[in-house]
Motif scaffolding. Sequence first.
Motif, mmCIF file in Angstrom:
data_model
loop_
_atom_site.group_PDB
_atom_site.id
_atom_site.type_symbol
_atom_site.label_atom_id
_atom_site.label_comp_id
_atom_site.label_asym_id
_atom_site.label_seq_id
_atom_site.Cartn_x
_atom_site.Cartn_y
_atom_site.Cartn_z
ATOM 1 N N MET A 1 0.827 -1.215 0.000
ATOM 2 C CA MET A 1 0.000 0.000 0.000
ATOM 3 C C MET A 1 0.857 1.258 0.000
ATOM 4 S SD MET A 1 -2.842 1.618 -0.076
ATOM 5 C CE MET A 1 -4.102 0.377 0.221
ATOM 6 N N SER A 2 1.951 1.246 0.811
ATOM 7 C CA SER A 2 2.801 2.430 0.890
ATOM 8 C C SER A 2 3.458 2.733 -0.453
ATOM 9 C CB SER A 2 3.871 2.247 1.975
ATOM 10 O OG SER A 2 4.691 1.125 1.694
ATOM 11 N N GLU A 3 3.816 1.685 -1.201
ATOM 12 C CA GLU A 3 4.419 1.899 -2.521
ATOM 13 C C GLU A 3 3.416 2.534 -3.478
ATOM 14 O OE1 GLU A 3 6.371 -1.404 -4.246
ATOM 15 O OE2 GLU A 3 7.596 -1.835 -2.469
ATOM 16 N N ARG A 4 2.173 2.094 -3.440
ATOM 17 C CA ARG A 4 1.149 2.673 -4.298
ATOM 18 C C ARG A 4 0.926 4.141 -3.950
ATOM 19 N NH1 ARG A 4 -2.902 -1.332 -6.321
ATOM 20 N NH2 ARG A 4 -4.526 0.141 -5.741
ATOM 21 N N LEU A 5 0.877 4.456 -2.666
ATOM 22 C CA LEU A 5 0.707 5.845 -2.252
ATOM 23 C C LEU A 5 1.912 6.684 -2.666
ATOM 24 C CD1 LEU A 5 -0.854 5.389 1.300
ATOM 25 C CD2 LEU A 5 -2.007 6.217 -0.760
ATOM 26 N N ALA A 6 3.110 6.087 -2.580
ATOM 27 C CA ALA A 6 4.318 6.806 -3.001
ATOM 28 C C ALA A 6 4.264 7.114 -4.489
ATOM 29 C CB ALA A 6 5.559 5.981 -2.664
ATOM 30 N N LEU A 7 3.784 6.167 -5.296
ATOM 31 C CA LEU A 7 3.627 6.409 -6.731
ATOM 32 C C LEU A 7 2.668 7.562 -6.987
ATOM 33 C CD1 LEU A 7 3.428 2.862 -8.389
ATOM 34 C CD2 LEU A 7 5.100 4.652 -8.858
ATOM 35 N N LEU A 8 1.547 7.561 -6.276
ATOM 36 C CA LEU A 8 0.586 8.643 -6.432
ATOM 37 C C LEU A 8 1.208 9.985 -6.048
ATOM 38 C CD1 LEU A 8 -2.722 7.079 -5.020
ATOM 39 C CD2 LEU A 8 -2.145 7.517 -7.413
ATOM 40 N N GLY A 9 1.990 9.971 -4.975
ATOM 41 C CA GLY A 9 2.642 11.202 -4.550
ATOM 42 C C GLY A 9 3.610 11.724 -5.585
ATOM 43 N N LEU A 10 4.431 10.846 -6.131
ATOM 44 C CA LEU A 10 5.375 11.253 -7.179
ATOM 45 C C LEU A 10 4.646 11.756 -8.416
ATOM 46 C CD1 LEU A 10 7.962 8.349 -6.899
ATOM 47 C CD2 LEU A 10 8.410 10.758 -6.420
ATOM 48 N N TRP A 11 3.563 11.071 -8.763
ATOM 49 C CA TRP A 11 2.853 11.424 -9.996
ATOM 50 C C TRP A 11 2.060 12.721 -9.846
ATOM 51 C CZ3 TRP A 11 5.074 9.344 -13.716
ATOM 52 C CH2 TRP A 11 4.524 9.310 -14.986
ATOM 53 N N SER A 12 1.926 13.199 -8.617
ATOM 54 C CA SER A 12 1.222 14.464 -8.419
ATOM 55 C C SER A 12 2.121 15.665 -8.685
ATOM 56 C CB SER A 12 0.669 14.558 -6.991
ATOM 57 O OG SER A 12 1.724 14.646 -6.041
ATOM 58 N N VAL A 13 3.415 15.413 -8.888
ATOM 59 C CA VAL A 13 4.375 16.496 -9.148
ATOM 60 C C VAL A 13 4.579 16.610 -10.658
ATOM 61 C CG1 VAL A 13 6.711 17.339 -8.763
ATOM 62 C CG2 VAL A 13 5.507 16.098 -6.947
ATOM 63 N N ARG A 14 4.117 17.710 -11.242
ATOM 64 C CA ARG A 14 4.224 17.891 -12.687
ATOM 65 C C ARG A 14 5.686 17.896 -13.109
ATOM 66 N NH1 ARG A 14 0.076 20.474 -15.517
ATOM 67 N NH2 ARG A 14 1.430 20.187 -17.324
ATOM 68 N N ALA A 26 15.818 2.804 -8.934
ATOM 69 C CA ALA A 26 17.099 2.095 -9.029
ATOM 70 C C ALA A 26 18.004 2.385 -7.838
ATOM 71 C CB ALA A 26 17.813 2.479 -10.329
ATOM 72 N N VAL A 27 17.838 3.543 -7.216
ATOM 73 C CA VAL A 27 18.715 3.904 -6.095
ATOM 74 C C VAL A 27 18.005 3.898 -4.746
ATOM 75 C CG1 VAL A 27 20.218 5.276 -7.566
ATOM 76 C CG2 VAL A 27 18.276 6.379 -6.443
ATOM 77 N N ALA A 28 16.679 4.015 -4.775
ATOM 78 C CA ALA A 28 15.933 4.064 -3.516
ATOM 79 C C ALA A 28 14.555 3.451 -3.714
ATOM 80 C CB ALA A 28 15.798 5.514 -3.036
ATOM 81 N N PRO A 29 14.368 2.178 -3.382
ATOM 82 C CA PRO A 29 13.057 1.538 -3.533
ATOM 83 C C PRO A 29 11.964 2.347 -2.831
ATOM 84 C CG PRO A 29 14.722 -0.083 -2.971
ATOM 85 C CD PRO A 29 15.380 1.251 -2.846
ATOM 86 N N LEU A 30 10.824 2.467 -3.479
ATOM 87 C CA LEU A 30 9.754 3.314 -2.952
ATOM 88 C C LEU A 30 9.295 2.873 -1.566
ATOM 89 C CD1 LEU A 30 7.530 3.987 -6.096
ATOM 90 C CD2 LEU A 30 9.344 5.386 -5.124
ATOM 91 N N GLY A 31 9.309 1.592 -1.325
ATOM 92 C CA GLY A 31 8.878 1.114 -0.014
ATOM 93 C C GLY A 31 9.740 1.629 1.128
ATOM 94 N N GLU A 32 11.004 1.923 0.821
ATOM 95 C CA GLU A 32 11.930 2.379 1.850
ATOM 96 C C GLU A 32 11.823 3.870 2.118
ATOM 97 O OE1 GLU A 32 15.855 1.215 0.888
ATOM 98 O OE2 GLU A 32 15.396 -0.943 0.763
ATOM 99 N N ILE A 33 11.435 4.637 1.109
ATOM 100 C CA ILE A 33 11.415 6.092 1.273
ATOM 101 C C ILE A 33 10.003 6.655 1.380
ATOM 102 C CG2 ILE A 33 13.574 6.318 -0.008
ATOM 103 C CD1 ILE A 33 11.916 7.370 -2.367
ATOM 104 N N LEU A 59 6.835 16.924 3.891
ATOM 105 C CA LEU A 59 5.850 15.856 3.735
ATOM 106 C C LEU A 59 6.514 14.627 3.137
ATOM 107 C CD1 LEU A 59 2.661 17.654 2.340
ATOM 108 C CD2 LEU A 59 3.083 16.863 4.667
ATOM 109 N N SER A 60 5.932 13.469 3.384
ATOM 110 C CA SER A 60 6.422 12.237 2.768
ATOM 111 C C SER A 60 5.619 11.944 1.508
ATOM 112 C CB SER A 60 6.274 11.065 3.746
ATOM 113 O OG SER A 60 4.886 10.775 3.953
ATOM 114 N N LEU A 61 6.155 11.041 0.681
ATOM 115 C CA LEU A 61 5.434 10.628 -0.529
ATOM 116 C C LEU A 61 4.104 9.977 -0.151
ATOM 117 C CD1 LEU A 61 8.286 9.143 -2.768
ATOM 118 C CD2 LEU A 61 7.084 11.320 -3.047
ATOM 119 N N GLN A 62 4.096 9.286 0.984
ATOM 120 C CA GLN A 62 2.849 8.658 1.429
ATOM 121 C C GLN A 62 1.812 9.724 1.765
ATOM 122 O OE1 GLN A 62 3.027 5.074 3.831
ATOM 123 N NE2 GLN A 62 1.578 5.979 5.281
ATOM 124 N N ASP A 63 2.233 10.800 2.436
ATOM 125 C CA ASP A 63 1.312 11.897 2.727
ATOM 126 C C ASP A 63 0.765 12.501 1.437
ATOM 127 O OD1 ASP A 63 1.789 11.618 5.446
ATOM 128 O OD2 ASP A 63 3.455 13.045 5.429
#
Length: 424
Positions: A1-14, A26-33, A59-63
Amino acid sequence: MSERLALLGLWSVRGFGAVRLRKLQAVAPLGEIAKLPCKKWLNTLALPSGLALSFPQHLSLQDMGERVQEEAQRSHMQLLFRGEEGFPAGLEVLGDVPPVLFAWGDTSAVATPKIAMVGTRYPEASFLPTASWFAARIAQAGALVVSGAADGVDQICLRAAMGVAGKAWAFVGCGLDCLAFSQREFWEKCMCKGGAYFTEYPPGVQSDKSTFPRRNRLISASADAVVVLRAPLKSGSLITARYALEQWRPLWVLPGEINNPQTEGCLQLLKKKEAHLAQNPDEIISSLSLPLPPAQKLPHFSLFPRAQGEAHVSPLPLKGEESAAPFFLSPEREGKMECVAFENTSFVCEGAEKQREKPAENEEALEILSEEARHVLEQLKTECLFEELLATTGMDSAGLLGVLCELELSGRVVQKPGKRYARL
């Protein structure tokens, strides 16, 4: 779930994009950050300063992802993650395939071929029946019609496909909560009855000059073939055609008059031998090994009175509807005129005899026009460019186009070369 939320967070940044996403993973798995404040990991990527500042540092990517998820739920959007059910399989051809799509409607997988049908926002009225016929016949053969949801050819093809198959796909270049009025209205009147809207843009993203070209790559990639029906030399449809060639999608174009600006782009593709000539939808259908529906002749569009005794023709009904509103008239014109329909493969226009005559400019004659149409007519005192009318009327381009179409069909306005309009 945290990885999916992180993807959404990243994708919200134009401007972040799929390429930078791969570098980050490749350098930082989404689950870790995912739960770390953005300032803790941003320095692992050499991001442009402006893009880095777009991330809320504390804020975190999850937030960030939770905020996007809440906004999507508020607007009843589906979240379709890459590789999961509902995500269009054809998009995997893209080097920058989005990791998530936002959608409305029926996004279930489609086993039959998909054909993208695109064209100008400003087709000539005499071409509308041909575009509708091509799309309807292709849908009757079992193919799924894909397009944008813009005014003009896109909506005409989607409407015709929905009329016979009850299913079609549209890709849009903004967040689904930021649709233009005509796109939102088209969803509510047509596509919500079994079709689907897709976008890679999260809630709150407005369309601009960059979002539509990117949207076009999704249209072509999701399809097994692309058809350009009408395109001037400067047309978004030619961008879709270019993507189709890069993605090795078969490209078809319809021919047109050599002195018609709306066909110059199609003729150019034919001249460069980059596309197949489509004189009949059956050629496209056969190329995908689909069975041909019962034979039909090319429709005609009659602007003359119907022959005595000729039966009344209704527009193509949507699945589950008794009748459908004319799809290129404004809502205020519904019931005033019935245009473009099948009857023994012919198209007729009811009320055409009245259209051939210049209407009297009195209160009774103007009463059948919408309020917006009367407003535009008042501003059109001399011959004007489309852009000039945008400035004087204060309307958006989609709304003004629909009103001008209404005025053209009522015989009060004529479109001249160069997108100039004049009263009759």
